[in-house]
Design a protein around this motif. Structure first.
Motif, mmCIF file in Angstrom:
data_model
loop_
_atom_site.group_PDB
_atom_site.id
_atom_site.type_symbol
_atom_site.label_atom_id
_atom_site.label_comp_id
_atom_site.label_asym_id
_atom_site.label_seq_id
_atom_site.Cartn_x
_atom_site.Cartn_y
_atom_site.Cartn_z
ATOM 1 N N UNK A 68 -10.138 9.912 -5.369
ATOM 2 C CA UNK A 68 -9.656 9.340 -4.108
ATOM 3 C C UNK A 68 -9.411 10.467 -3.096
ATOM 4 N N UNK A 69 -8.772 11.526 -3.563
ATOM 5 C CA UNK A 69 -8.536 12.671 -2.687
ATOM 6 C C UNK A 69 -9.860 13.300 -2.296
ATOM 7 N N UNK A 127 -5.799 12.967 -14.382
ATOM 8 C CA UNK A 127 -5.715 11.918 -13.342
ATOM 9 C C UNK A 127 -7.012 11.862 -12.533
ATOM 10 N N UNK A 174 -7.373 9.704 -9.284
ATOM 11 C CA UNK A 174 -6.637 10.294 -8.173
ATOM 12 C C UNK A 174 -7.419 11.461 -7.566
ATOM 13 N N UNK A 175 -8.014 12.270 -8.438
ATOM 14 C CA UNK A 175 -8.862 13.351 -7.937
ATOM 15 C C UNK A 175 -9.951 12.804 -7.021
ATOM 16 N N UNK A 177 -11.825 11.629 0.521
ATOM 17 C CA UNK A 177 -11.294 11.910 1.853
ATOM 18 C C UNK A 177 -11.703 13.303 2.306
ATOM 19 N N UNK A 178 -11.542 14.286 1.403
ATOM 20 C CA UNK A 178 -11.813 15.673 1.786
ATOM 21 C C UNK A 178 -13.308 15.889 2.027
ATOM 22 N N UNK A 230 0.808 -1.207 0.000
ATOM 23 C CA UNK A 230 0.000 0.000 0.000
ATOM 24 C C UNK A 230 0.853 1.274 0.000
ATOM 25 N N UNK A 231 2.177 1.146 0.124
ATOM 26 C CA UNK A 231 3.031 2.326 0.027
ATOM 27 C C UNK A 231 3.837 2.577 1.279
ATOM 28 N N UNK A 232 3.154 2.883 2.378
ATOM 29 C CA UNK A 232 3.888 3.176 3.606
ATOM 30 C C UNK A 232 4.301 1.877 4.287
ATOM 31 N N UNK A 235 6.957 0.190 -5.736
ATOM 32 C CA UNK A 235 8.263 0.774 -5.993
ATOM 33 C C UNK A 235 9.359 0.115 -5.180
ATOM 34 N N UNK A 292 3.229 7.342 -19.637
ATOM 35 C CA UNK A 292 3.532 8.335 -18.609
ATOM 36 C C UNK A 292 3.115 9.685 -19.171
#
Lengths: 447, 276
Positions: A423-424, A417, A420-421, A427-428, A86-88, A334, A357
Motif C-alpha cells: 500500500x505504501x 507486513x 502494508x508495504x 503511493x510512493x 477509513x481512520x481519519x 478503533x 499480534x
C-alpha cells in the motif's frame, strides 16, 4: 477453470444459517458524505433541518460521485467531522430520528425495468446512491456506463463471498433470490448484454439452488459453482474462473468485454427502480468470537458501530480487534462511533486469542508468497524494495497489479507486513513517476 | 626467488609509467576554482542543495548556476570563503536549525490504537494518521532520523524525535521526510517556541495531548502592540522574523506548549540543555 495461487483459510461462516433480522430504529445516525470511491457529494441540507427517510442529503459532485440519503425521518443535529471507518475523521451528517420513520414524498417507483430505457435506469441507480456493495464501493452507474469503444458482451455477478466469516451475500441470495435475479435482468438491460453468469463458491450450494429456481423466464442467466478458495471473489479471478478471459495488466474488466457486479448490488438496483428506494440500508454480518450472538442484520447506513454490537449482545471483555469487512481485506476500527457505510459487509469482532499480534521479521526467501500470489507477482522482492525505499524499481515488479488480497502475508512464515508495504509502495511509486514526469517536462521546456 | 621479484617489480614499473603517461595525456581540464570551492564545502554529499553532491554543487557555483548561499549546510564563514574564491559579494545569513514542533511523547499524548506494522512514520500515517489521537503529533518511528546525514536527530526515550541543534546543519531533509509536516527550519538564535502543531479546537486538542496548544490566545494577548506570537486556526505561531526573547512569556501558556529553549546553549555531548 481454476486460477493459480490463493489460499485456503478457515472459513468460520458460523452465521450462514441465521436469517436476516432488522435492527430497530436507533436514537442517532451519523451519515458520512464520502462513502464511495470518487468525489464526495455536496451537502444540500442544513443544521436543524427536518428531513424525511430517503431524502437526498448531498448531491453528486461530478460523474464518479453519488448522493447519500437520510436513513430515517428526523432532524439534522450537526454537520461536522466525525469518526470514519477509513481512520481519519471526515465530514458527516448527524441525524436525530423523530421516531416516525416517514418516507419522503419524492420516493416513488420509477417503473418496470423491462419497459424503461437504459439511460433512465442508469440515472435512477445514480440518484439512489448505489455503489458496489462487495466493499470496494465504486459507484454502480459508472460501472454500468462503459465507453463506446469497449463493447461488453457478458455480465458477471459476484456471489463468491470468499472472505472468511462473511455471510451477508449468502443470505441475500437465499432470502431475496427473486430480487437478485430481477436486478441482474435490469443490469443486463442497462448494459445491453444478453448473457449473465453468477459465480458462487461451492460451499453455498443452497444459494445456487435458490437462484436457479427463481430464474425469471426469458433471461439467459447461468449459475456456476466455483472452487472454494481465497481470493475467488476478486474481480479478475472470478472473470478467469467463469469465462477463461484474462484482464490485461493495468486494465479493467471492460477491457475483456465484461462488467462484474456484486449480487447485493443487483438487488439494491432493483429496489431503486421498482420501489424508488435509495440505498439507506444494507445486510451486515456481525460475527467473531467477541460478540455474544453473531447474526446477519439489516442495518441502516450511518448506524454507529456501538449500536450494532449492543444489539448482538455486546463485546467480550477481551476483545482484541474489530474489523469492517472480512479478516483478509477489511479495515480495522478503533472508534465505536464509526458508522456502518454502504460498503460495510461485515463487522468482525475478534477476541485477543483469535488475533495474531506480531512484529514482522526479515525475509528468509522461502518463496511461499510467490506460490500464494494469485497475480503471479513476487511479493518477497517487492517487500524488500519497499523496506529499502527503492521506489524507482517497483514498476519493474508490477506492484500496481497487486490486488492487496493478503494471501502473501497469510502464508509468510516470517510474518512480514507485506500488504502494508505494498500500500505504501503504490503511493510512493506513483509519486516517483509524477516527479519523473515533471522533471522531464521541465527539461523539455528548458531545452 | 629473484626472478619472480624482478618480474613483478618490472610489471609494476611498466604499469606505473603507463598510468603516469595516461594521467598527463588524458588529463581533464577543470577550473581550479572548482577545487577551491569543493575544499570549503562540508563534503557530506547530503543533497540539501538539490545537486548530486558537493563536487556537483561546486561545479554549479563555478558555472554561475548556483549561489554560495544555496548550500544549506555551509556556515556563514564557509559561504564567505566561497564568495572570496569566486569574487562574489555574499550577504551574511543567519544560521538555521530544524525544530520538531511536538512534545507529545508517551508521557503526555494519548493513543487511539496499537500500531504494530512497518516501523516507518509514513507507513503508519496511512492508517488513520497513525496511532496517536492527535493527528498532528510526532509518530516517533524515526523517518527523519533515517534521512539525517549528520546524526542530528535523536529519538527520546519517551518516543519522539528531537533535533540536536549543535549538529543540525539546516539541510532540510527531515522536513521533507516527516509525513506530519511538523519539522520547521527556524533561526538558531530564537528562544521562544510553540512546540505543537495541533490545529484542532481547544477541547479535542487537550483531550489528545496534555501539552497541546489550545489556541487560548493568552500568549498573543501578552503583546499589546507589535504582536510577536499570533493565533491562527487554533494554533499559536511565533513570528521568527521578530522573535520574542522574554523567558517569562512561557508563564502565560496554560498547557506548556509554549517553551523557552536556547538552542545555542549546549552541554558537552552537543545536546541542548533541557529547560526545567
Amino acid at each position: 477453470m481454476k486460477f493459480k495461487g490463493g489460499i485456503h483459510p478457515h472459513y468460520r461462516k458460523v452465521t450462514a444459517d441465521r436469517p436476516i433480522r432488522e435492527l430497530p430504529l436507533l436514537p442517532r445516525y451519523i451519515v458520512p458524505i464520502g462513502q464511495h470511491i470518487g468525489a464526495p457529494g455536496e451537502v444540500i441540507v442544513e443544521r436543524g433541518q427536518e428531513v424525511l427517510r430517503g431524502q437526498a442529503l448531498t448531491k453528486p459532485a461530478g460523474f464518479v460521485s453519488v448522493p447519500v440519503h437520510a436513513p430515517t425521518s428526523g432532524k439534522i443535529k450537526k454537520i461536522a467531522d466525525y469518526a470514519h471507518p477509513m481512520g481519519r475523521p471526515q465530514l458527516a451528517i448527524e441525524l436525530i430520528p423523530d421516531g416516525e420513520d416517514r418516507w419522503s414524498d419524492e420516493i416513488s417507483p420509477v417503473g418496470d425495468w423491462r419497459e424503461l430505457s437504459p439511460n433512465i435506469l442508469r440515472d435512477a441507480i445514480r440518484d439512489a446512491g448505489i455503489v458496489g456493495m462487495g466493499g470496494a464501493t465504486f459507484p454502480t452507474h459508472v460501472k454500468l456506463s462503459p465507453p463506446a469503444d469497449k463493447p461488453i458482451d457478458l455480465l458477471i455477478l459476484n456471489g463468491a463471498e470468499c472472505e472468511p466469516y462473511l455471510t451477508s451475500d449468502h443470505r441475500i441470495m437465499l432470502e431475496s433470490a427473486a430480487d437478485v435475479n430481477e436486478g441482474i435482468g435490469l443490469m443486463m438491460r442497462v448494459l445491453g448484454v444478453d448473457k449473465a453468469v453468477v459465480g458462487i463458491e461451492n460451499n453455498k450450494v443452497d444459494a445456487r439452488e435458490a437462484l436457479a429456481v427463481s430464474r425469471p423466464p426469458g433471461l439467459d442467466i447461468t449459475y456456476e459453482l466455483l472452487e472454494t478458495k481465497y481470493p475467488q471473489g476478486s474481480e479478475k479471478h472470478l472473470i478467469y474462473a467463469l469465462s477463461g478471459r484474462e484482464v490485461p495488466a493495468g486494465g479493467l474488466p471492460m477491457d475483456a468485454g465484461i462488467v462484474v457486479q456484486n449480487v447485493g448490488t443487483a438487488a439494491a438496483c432493483l429496489e431503486a427502480v421498482r420501489d424508488g428506494h435509495p440505498m439507506t440500508e444494507r445486510v451486515v454480518t456481525v460475527t467473531g468470537g467477541a460478540v455474544a450472538h453473531p447474526d446477519n442484520l439489516l442495518v441502516r447506513v450511518g448506524t454507529p458501530l456501538q449500536d450494532v454490537i449492543d444489539f448482538c449482545g455486546g463485546l467480550a471483555v477481551d476483545t482484541g480487534k474489530i474489523i469492517y469487512g472480512g479478516p483478509m481485506m477489511g479495515m480495522v476500527q478503533f472508534d465505536l462511533d464509526s458508522p456502518i457505510l454502504k460498503g460495510t459487509s461485515g463487522v468482525l469482532c475478534l477476541k485477543d486469542e483469535e488475533v495474531s499480534q506480531f512484529e514482522g521479521g526479515p525475509c528468509i526467501r522461502c518463496g511461499n508468497c510467490v506460490d500464494a500470489c494469485p497475480m503471479f507477482l513476487v511479493p518477497s522482492q517487492m517487500g524488500l524494495l519497499v523496506e529499502r525505499s527503492r521506489w524507482e524499481d517497483l514498476g519493474d515488479h508490477h506492484l500496481s497489479d497487486c490486488i492487496e488480497c493478503g494471501s502473501c502475508a497469510y502464508v509468510c512464515p516470517s510474518r512480514r507486513p507485506l500488504v502494508q508495504y505494498f500500500k505504501r509502495g503504490k503511493l510512493e511509486w506513483r509519486a516517483w513517476q509524477e516527479k519523473q514526469q515533471n522533471e522531464s517536462e521541465q527539461n523539455n521546456e528548458s531545452a | 626467488m629473484l626472478i619472480p621479484t624482478a618480474v613483478l617489480s618490472g610489471m609494476g614499473l611498466i604499469a606505473g609509467l603507463g598510468l603516469a603517461v595516461a594521467a598527463r595525456v588524458f588529463a581533464v581540464e577543470t577550473d581550479p576554482r572548482q577545487d577551491a570551492v569543493n575544499d570549503v564545502l562540508p563534503g557530506a554529499n547530503c543533497g540539501g542543495c538539490g545537486f548530486a553532491g558537493c563536487s556537483d554543487f561546486a561545479a554549479a557555483v563555478v558555472d554561475g548556476k548556483a549561489s554560495p548561499v544555496d548550500c544549506p549546510v555551509c556556515d556563514d564563514a564557509a559561504r564567505q570563503a566561497i564568495g572570496a574564491v569566486m569574487g562574489l559579494e555574499v550577504a551574511t545569513t543567519q544560521r538555521q536549525v530544524a525544530l520538531v514542533m511536538c512534545q507529545g511523547d508517551e508521557s503526555v499524548a494519548k493513543h487511539s490504537f496499537r500500531y504494530n506494522g512497518q516501523a516507518s512514520c509514513a507507513s503508519a500515517d496511512l492508517y488513520g494518521g497513525g496511532d496517536k489521537v492527535c493527528l498532528h503529533g510526532c509518530l516517533g518511528l524515526a523517518d527523519c532520523q533515517a534521512v539525517c546525514t549528520f546524526g542530528a536527530i535523536e529519538m527520546t526515550e519517551q518516543g519522539i524525535a528531537r533535533v540536536i541543534p549543535a549538529r543540525c546543519t539546516g539541510c532540510g531533509k527531515c522536513i521533507a521526510a516527516c509525513p506530519k509536516h511538523i519539522v520547521s527550519l527556524i533561526p538558531a538564535d530564537a528562544k521562544v517556541h510553540v512546540l505543537c502543531a495541533n490545529t484542532d479546537k481547544g477541547g479535542p486538542a487537550k483531550r489528545a495531548c496534555d501539552v497541546a496548544c489550545i489556541g487560548c490566545k493568552k500568549c498573543e494577548k501578552a503583546f499589546a502592540e507589535d504582536p510577536r506570537i499570533t493565533i491562527s486556526n487554533n494554533l499559536a505561531y511565533v513570528d521568527y522574523e521578530n522573535a520574542p526573547t522574554d523567558p517569562g512569556l512561557v508563564e502565560t501558556c496554560p498547557t506548556g506548549a509554549l517553551v523557552f529553549r536556547d538552542l545555542n546553549a549546549l552541554d558537552s555531548d552537543g545536546k541542548e540543555v533541557r529547560p526545567n
